[in-house]
Design an enzyme around this catalytic site. Structure first.
Site, short mmCIF file in Angstrom:
data_model
loop_
_atom_site.label_atom_id
_atom_site.label_comp_id
_atom_site.label_asym_id
_atom_site.label_seq_id
_atom_site.Cartn_x
_atom_site.Cartn_y
_atom_site.Cartn_z
N LYS A 184 -5.97 -9.91 1.84
CA LYS A 184 -4.84 -9.00 2.08
C LYS A 184 -5.24 -7.94 3.11
O LYS A 184 -6.42 -7.79 3.43
CB LYS A 184 -4.41 -8.33 0.77
N ARG A 241 -0.98 -0.28 -13.72
CA ARG A 241 -0.58 -0.29 -12.32
C ARG A 241 0.47 -1.37 -12.12
O ARG A 241 1.63 -1.09 -11.90
CB ARG A 241 -1.79 -0.50 -11.40
N TYR A 243 -13.80 20.72 18.46
CA TYR A 243 -12.68 21.55 18.03
C TYR A 243 -13.10 22.55 16.95
O TYR A 243 -13.88 22.23 16.06
CB TYR A 243 -11.56 20.67 17.45
#
Length: 351
Positions: free
Chosen positions: A35, A129, A247
């Site tokens: 998958k 689930r 950054y």
């Protein structure tokens, strides 16, 4: 020369990992979970290599994945669709010869109206689930057997923690499911479940991440690297004491350092959370990430790296040195997320 990041997928190593896992449970069939495009590595090519090696059972999550995989593999191999059917999809399961995994009462109602394809039953043994209620095995067993499932299955919630008592509780619950379907093959073990011992193998195991070099196998199991992720250095320069890198100016240089900027960033799957923790390997030498990871770039401190590093050199971010689970841990995650997060502009090459 392209600066795009490269992922070299070692299909022969994936095949070797499948064979290693197959050897853990003699007598059981070893499937392959492909998958999410084989966890980001390319389902069509990975599955074809596994098919040639003898794998005949595959698992995907969605109907669309199953249809694509059927085109890649042709007729013959079994393809199970884990998330099950939705309205309007039933004929596609039959036409593409896909096996629908039924895991809810809605699935059962849909399938009762289906042009007859093949189905599997997923029973919830404690994960909460997906899965049919365990009580249905007692109350609806006869009706469920009429569906002629080709597999009954469940999923382990805590297999990556071998000492967790939930594993044994789920195994015992699933044994009752398997007993209720004595003529139907049964499957419980995912990758980590394959390591829990013979009692978890049943008739079919379903390794996923372990095929791709992930998971944490026991000492007697060795998995091979499945992918080498490399980036190109496009700039080498001196960073001066007192200046900052990246950054937010979060990485302050306390002394002069040699720095190298690589053409890879979080848009390619190099997770931003790895700032200050990830390593890149240059000619087998680890060089730490300096400062924040940008969308397209990351800077390494190469002061203690090999001498003479120049633009055009390659940096390994996954591979024999940059081990998948170690790099994932540096990002505060696990191997699944690193692999499935590899961006679309990462060039996949197969070897």
């Amino acid at each position: 020369m392209s600066f795009l990041p490269r992922a070299t997928v070692l299909t022969s190593n994936i095949v070797d990992n499948w064979r290693t896992l197959d050897g853990l449970h003699p007598g059981a069939t070893t499937a392959a979970v492909v998958k999410a495009d084989a966890y980001g590595l390319g389902a069509a090519k990975v599955a074809r290599a596994l098919k040639i090696a003898g794998c005949q059972t595959f698992f995907v999550a969605y109907l669309e994945e199953g249809m694509t995989l059927r085109k890649a593999l042709g007729k013959g191999p079994r393809i199970f669709v884990l998330n099950g059917p939705a309205r309007g999809e039933l004929a596609a399961y039959r036409d593409a010869e896909l096996t629908a995994v039924l895991s809810s009462e809605l699935h059962l109602k849909l399938w009762s109206t289906a042009p007859r394809g093949t189905c599997a039953l997923h029973v919830d043994t404690g994960m909460n689930r997906l899965g049919l209620p365990l009580a249905m095995i007692d109350t609806e067993a006869t009706a469920l057997r009429r569906l002629a499932p080709v597999l009954v299955m469940s999923h382990l919630a805590c297999a990556d923690d071998p000492k967790n008592p939930a594993n044994l509780l789920q195994r015992r619950a699933f044994e009752a499911v398997a007993d209720a379907f004595p003529d139907t093959p049964a499957s419980l073990a995912n990758s980590a479940g394959c390591y829990l011992g013979k009692g978890y193998g049943f008739d079919l195991t379903r390794p996923g991440i372990a095929l791709y070099g992930g998971s944490t196998p026991p000492a007697n199991v060795t998995l091979k690297t499945a992918v080498v992720l490399e980036a190109t250095i496009i700039s080498v320069f001196k960073g001066h004491k007192g200046s900052a890198v990246g950054y937010g100016a979060t990485y302050l240089l306390t002394q002069d350092r040699m720095l190298a900027t690589c053409a890879i960033g979080y848009a390619d799957g190099l997770m931003r959370s790895g700032a200050g923790k990830l390593m890149g390997w240059v000619d087998g030498v680890a060089c730490p990430v300096a400062g924040r990871i940008s969308m397209d770039l990351v800077t390494l401190d190469i002061t203690d790296g090999p001498k003479g590093i120049k633009p055009g050199a390659h940096v390994e971010f996954l591979g024999e040195h940059a081990r998948l689970e170690a790099q994932a841990a540096a990002c505060g995650t696990f191997g699944y997320e690193l692999l499935t997060g590899l961006g679309p502009r990462v060039q996949r090459n197969y070897r």
